[in-house]
Design an enzyme around this catalytic site. Sequence first.
Site, PDB file in Angstrom:
ATOM      1  CG  HIS A   1      -1.928   1.118   1.157  1.00  0.00           C
ATOM      2  ND1 HIS A   1      -1.647   2.376   1.636  1.00  0.00           N
ATOM      3  CD2 HIS A   1      -3.171   1.176   0.637  1.00  0.00           C
ATOM      4  CE1 HIS A   1      -2.695   3.161   1.407  1.00  0.00           C
ATOM      5  NE2 HIS A   1      -3.633   2.453   0.797  1.00  0.00           N
TER       6      HIS A   1
ATOM      7  CD  GLU B   1      -5.033   2.193  -3.203  1.00  0.00           C
ATOM      8  OE1 GLU B   1      -6.169   2.555  -2.884  1.00  0.00           O
ATOM      9  OE2 GLU B   1      -4.197   1.815  -2.377  1.00  0.00           O
TER      10      GLU B   1
ATOM     11  N   GLY C   1      -6.268   9.736   0.121  1.00  0.00           N
ATOM     12  CA  GLY C   1      -6.381  10.319   1.454  1.00  0.00           C
ATOM     13  C   GLY C   1      -6.894  11.745   1.485  1.00  0.00           C
TER      14      GLY C   1
ATOM     15  CB  SER D   1      -9.979  10.802  -3.895  1.00  0.00           C
ATOM     16  OG  SER D   1      -9.040  11.344  -3.003  1.00  0.00           O
TER      17      SER D   1
HETATM   18  P1  13P Z   1      -9.130   7.123   0.103  1.00  0.00           P
HETATM   19  O1  13P Z   1     -10.308   6.536  -0.665  1.00  0.00           O
HETATM   20  O2  13P Z   1      -9.509   7.620   1.445  1.00  0.00           O
HETATM   21  O3  13P Z   1      -8.404   8.158  -0.750  1.00  0.00           O
HETATM   22  O4  13P Z   1      -8.096   5.925   0.366  1.00  0.00           O
HETATM   23  C1  13P Z   1      -7.796   5.020  -0.651  1.00  0.00           C
HETATM   24  C2  13P Z   1      -6.907   3.954  -0.142  1.00  0.00           C
HETATM   25  O5  13P Z   1      -5.817   4.201   0.329  1.00  0.00           O
HETATM   26  C3  13P Z   1      -7.384   2.564  -0.201  1.00  0.00           C
HETATM   27  O6  13P Z   1      -6.369   1.693   0.153  1.00  0.00           O
END
Ligand code: 13P
Length: 260
Positions: free
Chosen positions: A97, A169, A175, A215
Site C-alpha cells: 500500500h 492507487e 487520502g 479518493s
Molecule cells: P481514500 O479513498 O480515502 O483516498 O483511500 C484510498 C486507499 O488508500 C485505499 O487503500
Amino acid sequence: MKKLYFGTNLKMYKNIQETTAYLKDLVNLTMDISRDEIELFVIPSYTSLSNAITCVDRDYIKLGSQNMCWEEEGQYTGEISPLMLKEMNLDLVMIGHSERRHIFGETDATENKKVKCALEHNFTTLLCIGETLEEKNYGISNEVLRTQLKVGFHDVKPEHVSNIWVAYEPVWAIGVNGLPAAVDYVEEKHQVIKKCLIELFGEVANKIPVLYGGSVNPSNANELIIQPSIDGLFTGRSAWQAVAFNKLIRDAKQAHELNH
Ligand code: 13P
C-alpha cells in the site's frame, strides 16, 4: 457481464467493536446482491481481525490483512507471519500500500518478497502500485508502474495468477490531501497495467482484476466503474460508513449494468 470488485482498507481506523459493527451492517445491507456479480472485501486492523472472522460469513465479505512479513517466523519484532494469518483463516493479504511504501519506506524488492510469500501460502494477494505526483509531473508514470509490477511480481509463476489482484492507487490521489484522478487518466493507466501483466504472465493475466483506489467517492465511482479496464473500486474514506458504502456499490453496479 464481468464481476465487479469492491473493497475497503480501514487503515488505522475503527477499533474492534467498531469494526465488528461495521462488518455486520455491511453484510446485512449487501446480502441480496449476488456474489457471482460482485466480490466484496474489507481489510481491518490486525487487532480487529480475530473478532472480525467470527462475525462475518466469508461468502459475503472476504477479509484481509494490511501487511505481512515474508518470513514464517524469526527475529522480526513488530511483524506478522503468514502462518499467523493462516491460523486466522484469512482470505487476502494486501502488499505495498502507498502508505507502507512512502511512510514506512518499503521498496519494490521488499514487496516482491512479500508477494511471493503470500502466494506460496495461498492467499489472494493484492499488490498496490502507484506513482507519486513528482513522478507524474516528470512524465514517468508508466515507467514507474511497469517497474513496480515487474519487480513486485519478479519470479512469480503464471500458475499463481488466479490468486493475484492489483490495485492502482496514485499516491497523489489518496487520502484527505488527495486530488481525485481524472477518469481518462485512470483508464489509460489501467491499460498500461493490464498490458504489462500480460507481458509478465501471458494471456492468463487477463484474469487478474485491476482495481482503482484514491479518493473514490459517490461523485466519481460510477464514471470509474464503467471504464473497460477498471474491474473494481478500492475505497478508503467513502466506504467507512456501511450505509454509504452499500449505496456506492449499488449505484456503481447499476451504472455498469446500464453501460454494458
Ligand atoms: P481514500 O479513498 O480515502 O483516498 O483511500 C484510498 C486507499 O488508500 C485505499 O487503500
